[in-house]
Motif scaffolding. Structure first.
Motif, PDB file in Angstrom:
ATOM      1  N   LEU A  78       1.558   0.356  -3.747  1.00 27.72           N
ATOM      2  CA  LEU A  78       1.899   1.714  -2.996  1.00 27.72           C
ATOM      3  C   LEU A  78       3.511   1.646  -3.322  1.00 27.72           C
ATOM      4  O   LEU A  78       4.184   2.804  -3.365  1.00 27.72           O
ATOM      5  CB  LEU A  78       1.955   1.788  -1.587  1.00 27.72           C
ATOM      6  N   VAL A  79       4.147   0.355  -3.522  1.00 28.54           N
ATOM      7  CA  VAL A  79       5.508   0.290  -3.815  1.00 28.54           C
ATOM      8  C   VAL A  79       6.075  -0.040  -5.216  1.00 28.54           C
ATOM      9  O   VAL A  79       7.038  -0.035  -5.576  1.00 28.54           O
ATOM     10  CB  VAL A  79       6.264  -0.658  -2.953  1.00 28.54           C
ATOM     11  N   THR A  80       4.979  -0.661  -6.044  1.00 24.88           N
ATOM     12  CA  THR A  80       5.197  -1.516  -7.061  1.00 24.88           C
ATOM     13  C   THR A  80       6.108  -0.667  -8.266  1.00 24.88           C
ATOM     14  O   THR A  80       6.727  -1.315  -8.901  1.00 24.88           O
ATOM     15  CB  THR A  80       4.183  -2.297  -7.649  1.00 24.88           C
ATOM     16  N   HIS A  81       5.523   0.517  -8.271  1.00 26.64           N
ATOM     17  CA  HIS A  81       6.258   1.443  -9.286  1.00 26.64           C
ATOM     18  C   HIS A  81       7.687   1.816  -9.041  1.00 26.64           C
ATOM     19  O   HIS A  81       8.378   2.636  -9.934  1.00 26.64           O
ATOM     20  CB  HIS A  81       5.454   2.755  -9.472  1.00 26.64           C
ATOM     21  N   ASP A  82       8.046   1.593  -7.999  1.00 27.18           N
ATOM     22  CA  ASP A  82       9.497   2.162  -7.360  1.00 27.18           C
ATOM     23  C   ASP A  82      10.459   1.082  -6.787  1.00 27.18           C
ATOM     24  O   ASP A  82      11.519   1.634  -6.598  1.00 27.18           O
ATOM     25  CB  ASP A  82       9.310   3.313  -6.240  1.00 27.18           C
ATOM     26  N   VAL A  83       9.969  -0.145  -6.727  1.00 26.24           N
ATOM     27  CA  VAL A  83      10.578  -1.126  -6.224  1.00 26.24           C
ATOM     28  C   VAL A  83      10.527  -2.440  -7.238  1.00 26.24           C
ATOM     29  O   VAL A  83       9.278  -2.873  -7.526  1.00 26.24           O
ATOM     30  CB  VAL A  83      10.214  -1.622  -4.848  1.00 26.24           C
ATOM     31  N   GLY A  84      11.572  -3.054  -7.673  1.00 25.75           N
ATOM     32  CA  GLY A  84      11.673  -4.099  -8.602  1.00 25.75           C
ATOM     33  C   GLY A  84      11.022  -5.180  -8.086  1.00 25.75           C
ATOM     34  O   GLY A  84      10.998  -5.570  -6.689  1.00 25.75           O
ATOM     35  N   GLY A 137       8.776   7.380   3.370  1.00 24.70           N
ATOM     36  CA  GLY A 137       8.035   6.721   4.620  1.00 24.70           C
ATOM     37  C   GLY A 137       7.200   5.751   4.537  1.00 24.70           C
ATOM     38  O   GLY A 137       7.067   4.649   5.073  1.00 24.70           O
ATOM     39  N   LEU A 138       6.168   6.202   3.793  1.00 28.38           N
ATOM     40  CA  LEU A 138       4.634   5.484   3.415  1.00 28.38           C
ATOM     41  C   LEU A 138       5.266   4.191   2.857  1.00 28.38           C
ATOM     42  O   LEU A 138       4.541   2.866   3.159  1.00 28.38           O
ATOM     43  CB  LEU A 138       3.731   5.969   2.782  1.00 28.38           C
ATOM     44  N   GLN A 139       6.151   4.093   1.771  1.00 29.17           N
ATOM     45  CA  GLN A 139       6.523   2.943   1.332  1.00 29.17           C
ATOM     46  C   GLN A 139       7.244   2.000   1.956  1.00 29.17           C
ATOM     47  O   GLN A 139       7.276   0.790   2.091  1.00 29.17           O
ATOM     48  CB  GLN A 139       7.004   3.407  -0.151  1.00 29.17           C
ATOM     49  N   ILE A 140       8.343   2.621   2.810  1.00 35.57           N
ATOM     50  CA  ILE A 140       9.003   1.782   3.744  1.00 35.57           C
ATOM     51  C   ILE A 140       8.084   1.140   4.640  1.00 35.57           C
ATOM     52  O   ILE A 140       8.179  -0.141   4.989  1.00 35.57           O
ATOM     53  CB  ILE A 140      10.063   2.782   4.409  1.00 35.57           C
ATOM     54  N   ALA A 141       7.033   1.787   5.295  1.00 31.33           N
ATOM     55  CA  ALA A 141       6.180   1.138   6.215  1.00 31.33           C
ATOM     56  C   ALA A 141       5.292   0.066   5.493  1.00 31.33           C
ATOM     57  O   ALA A 141       5.220  -1.007   5.879  1.00 31.33           O
ATOM     58  CB  ALA A 141       5.194   2.271   6.716  1.00 31.33           C
ATOM     59  N   SER A 142       4.887   0.093   4.116  1.00 33.11           N
ATOM     60  CA  SER A 142       4.336  -0.725   3.334  1.00 33.11           C
ATOM     61  C   SER A 142       5.019  -2.091   3.158  1.00 33.11           C
ATOM     62  O   SER A 142       4.714  -3.107   3.519  1.00 33.11           O
ATOM     63  CB  SER A 142       3.981  -0.108   2.068  1.00 33.11           C
ATOM     64  N   ILE A 143       6.407  -1.913   3.119  1.00 35.31           N
ATOM     65  CA  ILE A 143       7.327  -3.156   2.774  1.00 35.31           C
ATOM     66  C   ILE A 143       7.463  -3.728   3.991  1.00 35.31           C
ATOM     67  O   ILE A 143       7.625  -4.997   4.127  1.00 35.31           O
ATOM     68  CB  ILE A 143       8.631  -2.441   2.368  1.00 35.31           C
ATOM     69  N   VAL A 144       7.694  -3.047   5.177  1.00 39.22           N
ATOM     70  CA  VAL A 144       7.950  -3.649   6.519  1.00 39.22           C
ATOM     71  C   VAL A 144       6.410  -4.420   6.885  1.00 39.22           C
ATOM     72  O   VAL A 144       6.547  -5.626   7.352  1.00 39.22           O
ATOM     73  CB  VAL A 144       7.775  -2.662   7.625  1.00 39.22           C
ATOM     74  N   ILE A 145       5.221  -3.784   6.514  1.00 41.46           N
ATOM     75  CA  ILE A 145       3.918  -4.560   6.616  1.00 41.46           C
ATOM     76  C   ILE A 145       3.954  -5.959   5.948  1.00 41.46           C
ATOM     77  O   ILE A 145       3.467  -7.042   6.430  1.00 41.46           O
ATOM     78  CB  ILE A 145       2.839  -3.787   6.464  1.00 41.46           C
ATOM     79  N   LEU A 146       4.579  -5.669   4.500  1.00 37.00           N
ATOM     80  CA  LEU A 146       4.308  -6.779   3.682  1.00 37.00           C
ATOM     81  C   LEU A 146       5.235  -7.776   4.089  1.00 37.00           C
ATOM     82  O   LEU A 146       4.971  -9.221   4.154  1.00 37.00           O
ATOM     83  CB  LEU A 146       4.699  -6.384   2.241  1.00 37.00           C
TER      84      LEU A 146
END
Length: 287
Positions: free
Chosen positions: A23-29, A205-214
């Motif tokens: 969910l985040v790999t394309h927007d976060v290095g 928001g979904l990506q932020i939540a994914s990072i927090v869960i990770l």
């Protein structure tokens, strides 16, 4: 908690991380994501540590640095680069040789005498991994030699960190891994600003939540459980999580994403489970 339940729980947490990473790999290095995971995980374990009774901790600071480097920093960078050249199935199989490398390091450098059951279970588990990944592997290229070498180095790095984690004293796993994650954060922080732009993220928001869960579960909680398992059963048994993680991925894909479950998958999973049961024998004989 049963060692098998603990091993399966660790494998499930690590196996489920690929969904959130996607969910985040394309927007976060890669370095930025690793940095955020380490910081959030460190904060999570720091919060938990507030409710623990203080214990004397005589662990050498250099040991924490070594674990942070070999478990968090180095392998993440190697995997991120290696997967640019190697298919995911080949990558998972190369990383899955961590138990074999751990076994070799123990025997050669630490002069441990390995039981026949443990030796056989390690290689039987790897055979199951090969069979499990075979359908995907057969339809994709093996990648470049450079990519294979990077992933092999990542597997060696994980094995080194396992051995180092076994050397941690009898303190709390929460405190141990809290310290490791804070050190990893300090190492990753300048790398993030050198190679990427961690302060300029365009995420929803979904990506932020994914990072927090990770960060909470796939860094903080899982490393705490991992250290606990190593403390109870040793590094070699804990390394079996590298065999179980792909099994979790295949089963989640089948039950949640309606992906196919072919004969090779079933055979591979069965062999891995048999190897896990064989590992119940004592890992090492006393010298």
């Amino acid at each position: 908690m049963s060692k098998y339940i603990l091993l399966l729980l660790i494998s499930f947490i690590w196996g489920s991380q690929f969904f959130f990473v996607t969910l985040v790999t394309h927007d976060v290095g890669a370095v930025t994501l690793s940095l955020l995971k380490a910081i959030i995980g460190a904060i999570c374990l720091s919060f938990i540590s507030l409710f623990l009774t203080r214990e004397k901790n005589s662990t050498d600071f250099k040991l924490y640095v070594g674990i942070a480097f070999f478990e968090v920093v180095l392998p993440f960078i190697l995997i991120a680069q290696g997967q640019k050249y190697v298919s995911s199935s080949i990558a998972s199989m190369l990383i899955a040789i961590v138990p074999i490398i751990t076994l070799i390091l123990f025997v050669i450098f630490f002069k441990k005498k390995v039981s026949q059951f443990q030796f056989f279970s390690i290689f039987l588990g790897f055979l199951g991994m090969v069979i499990l990944s075979w359908p995907t592997q057969a339809t994709s290229g093996s990648g470049t030699v450079f990519g294979n070498v990077l992933l092999l180095l990542a597997a060696i790095s994980f094995a080194m960190s396992l051995i180092l984690m076994e050397k941690l004293d009898g303190g709390s796993p929460v405190i141990h891994m809290r310290n490791v994650l804070w050190i990893a954060s300090i190492i990753l922080l300048p790398l993030g600003f050198i190679f990427e732009r961690p302060l300029h993220l365009d995420i929803d928001g979904l990506q932020i939540a994914s990072i927090v869960i990770l960060g909470i579960f796939h860094a903080g909680i899982v490393y705490m459980l991992y250290n606990l398992l190593i403390k109870k059963e040793g590094a070699l048994f804990a390394s079996f999580s590298n065999y179980i993680v792909p099994v979790v991925g295949v089963l989640m894909g089948y039950f949640i994403l309606n992906e196919s479950l072919v004969l090779q998958h079933i055979v591979g999973i069965f062999i891995i489970l048999c190897a896990l049961l064989l590992s119940n024998k004592k890992a090492f004989k006393s010298d």
